[in-house]
Design an enzyme around this catalytic site. Sequence first.
Site, PDB file in Angstrom:
ATOM      1  N   ASP A  44      59.468 -17.451 -24.100  1.00 23.50           N
ATOM      2  CA  ASP A  44      58.188 -18.171 -24.137  1.00 23.50           C
ATOM      3  C   ASP A  44      57.266 -17.554 -25.186  1.00 23.50           C
ATOM      4  OD1 ASP A  44      58.370 -19.927 -21.377  1.00 23.50           O
ATOM      5  OD2 ASP A  44      59.327 -17.976 -21.185  1.00 23.50           O
ATOM      6  N   ASP A  77      61.783 -21.754 -24.742  1.00 24.03           N
ATOM      7  CA  ASP A  77      60.442 -22.090 -25.218  1.00 24.03           C
ATOM      8  C   ASP A  77      60.190 -21.269 -26.472  1.00 24.03           C
ATOM      9  OD1 ASP A  77      60.053 -24.024 -23.347  1.00 24.03           O
ATOM     10  OD2 ASP A  77      58.445 -23.001 -22.268  1.00 24.03           O
ATOM     11  N   TYR A  80      56.239 -23.459 -29.565  1.00 23.48           N
ATOM     12  CA  TYR A  80      55.215 -24.249 -28.867  1.00 23.48           C
ATOM     13  C   TYR A  80      54.457 -25.109 -29.860  1.00 23.48           C
ATOM     14  CZ  TYR A  80      55.760 -21.560 -24.574  1.00 23.48           C
ATOM     15  OH  TYR A  80      56.252 -21.012 -23.420  1.00 23.48           O
ATOM     16  N   ASN A 115      61.987 -26.067 -21.940  1.00 24.01           N
ATOM     17  CA  ASN A 115      61.483 -27.433 -21.820  1.00 24.01           C
ATOM     18  C   ASN A 115      60.585 -27.813 -22.987  1.00 24.01           C
ATOM     19  OD1 ASN A 115      59.993 -25.394 -20.099  1.00 24.01           O
ATOM     20  ND2 ASN A 115      58.431 -27.009 -20.151  1.00 24.01           N
ATOM     21  N   HIS A 208      66.665 -20.792 -19.132  1.00 22.73           N
ATOM     22  CA  HIS A 208      65.214 -20.781 -19.345  1.00 22.73           C
ATOM     23  C   HIS A 208      64.460 -20.796 -18.017  1.00 22.73           C
ATOM     24  CE1 HIS A 208      61.260 -21.469 -20.942  1.00 22.73           C
ATOM     25  NE2 HIS A 208      61.136 -22.586 -20.243  1.00 22.73           N
ATOM     26  N   HIS A 217      55.168 -21.543 -12.041  1.00 25.46           N
ATOM     27  CA  HIS A 217      56.134 -22.621 -11.790  1.00 25.46           C
ATOM     28  C   HIS A 217      56.854 -22.447 -10.454  1.00 25.46           C
ATOM     29  CE1 HIS A 217      55.661 -24.580 -15.630  1.00 25.46           C
ATOM     30  NE2 HIS A 217      55.918 -23.463 -16.283  1.00 25.46           N
ATOM     31  N   HIS A 243      60.352 -19.121 -18.673  1.00 18.62           N
ATOM     32  CA  HIS A 243      59.626 -20.247 -18.085  1.00 18.62           C
ATOM     33  C   HIS A 243      58.315 -19.826 -17.432  1.00 18.62           C
ATOM     34  CE1 HIS A 243      59.149 -24.385 -17.118  1.00 18.62           C
ATOM     35  NE2 HIS A 243      59.330 -24.264 -15.823  1.00 18.62           N
ATOM     36  N   HIS A 245      55.397 -17.363 -17.326  1.00 20.00           N
ATOM     37  CA  HIS A 245      54.905 -16.467 -18.366  1.00 20.00           C
ATOM     38  C   HIS A 245      54.481 -15.135 -17.751  1.00 20.00           C
ATOM     39  CE1 HIS A 245      53.880 -20.071 -21.221  1.00 20.00           C
ATOM     40  NE2 HIS A 245      55.108 -20.125 -20.709  1.00 20.00           N
TER      41      HIS A 245
END
Length: 325
Positions: A44, A77, A80, A115, A208, A217, A243, A245
């Site tokens: 991420d 990720d 971004y 994602n 991920h 999440h 995923h 953070h």
Amino acid sequence: MATIKSPVVLVLLYIYMAATVAQLQRFEHPVKSDGSLSFLVVGDWGRRGLYNQSNVAYQMGNVGERMDVNFIISTGDNFYDNGLIDEDDPAFFESFTAVYTAPSLQKQWYSVLGNHDYRGNVLAQFSPVLTQRDSKWLCLRSFILHAGHVDFFFVDTTPFQDKYFTEIDQEYDWRDILPRENYLSDLLKDVDAALQKSSAKWKIVVGHHTIFSAGHHGNTEELVDKLLPILEANDVNLYINGHDHCLEHISSLNSRLQFLTSGGGSKAWRGAIKPFNLDEMKFYYDGQGFMAVEITEIEAYVAFYDIFGNMLHKWSSYESTHSAW
């Protein structure tokens, strides 16, 4: 079976085949002369150096040099907010090449998609054009990496989540994924078969999405239902993900499996902590950082670091038994 000698040659020869064949492509990476292996894990991250991404990269370089790491794993990720537009997207240089500049980080990077990567041009991240531009880059959907006493199984977890197929405010690049049911069925069969076939001392699965997490999440129920039983049945040691953070270590009460989250590569979510069983939750940090791992034939060591280079948590395991490091 491919033996990694030159990252550029590796990708040019195998990248498109690995992205399209049904069975998981297998790669090999050399280990140290004593048979040991060390690597870093970050997830991420791709924000053009912002949100402390550059600070995380700096400390990764320091730890990577001390450990003489063999390679780096990205848990997805990578870019971004919406992946890459195409192979010429400047975000690749600005978020990857220009950030991870330390000599110790000029090793092979093994990356999966997150994602946010699926919101862009997925095929761009597989392109050999990127590897020609930066030889350390390698990203595939799902694949196997063999390194010494360790087999890594990289799994494409985004297509498992139902919500991505019903969201109306986001678009995803589902090329080569549909029909989804067939894709997931084939992937689960391939992962199960590969795990059964593996005779490695250590089995590590990388994806991920979380399986279990106390972060923003939380648990990914689709993976709990579909992937977790396969990991437990095949005696997997570690499941590594991003995923959420944060940095996180959860220990299974039912098996040897450890759940390790390394999603602190850039923007973190302070205070995003859900209640969790404290018997399973070994460590949680709602800030930026990364994970470092060293593995020998009989022992695995895991450590989490923050943006100041502080070691926040450490853990070790002797084969099938777990103990504090």
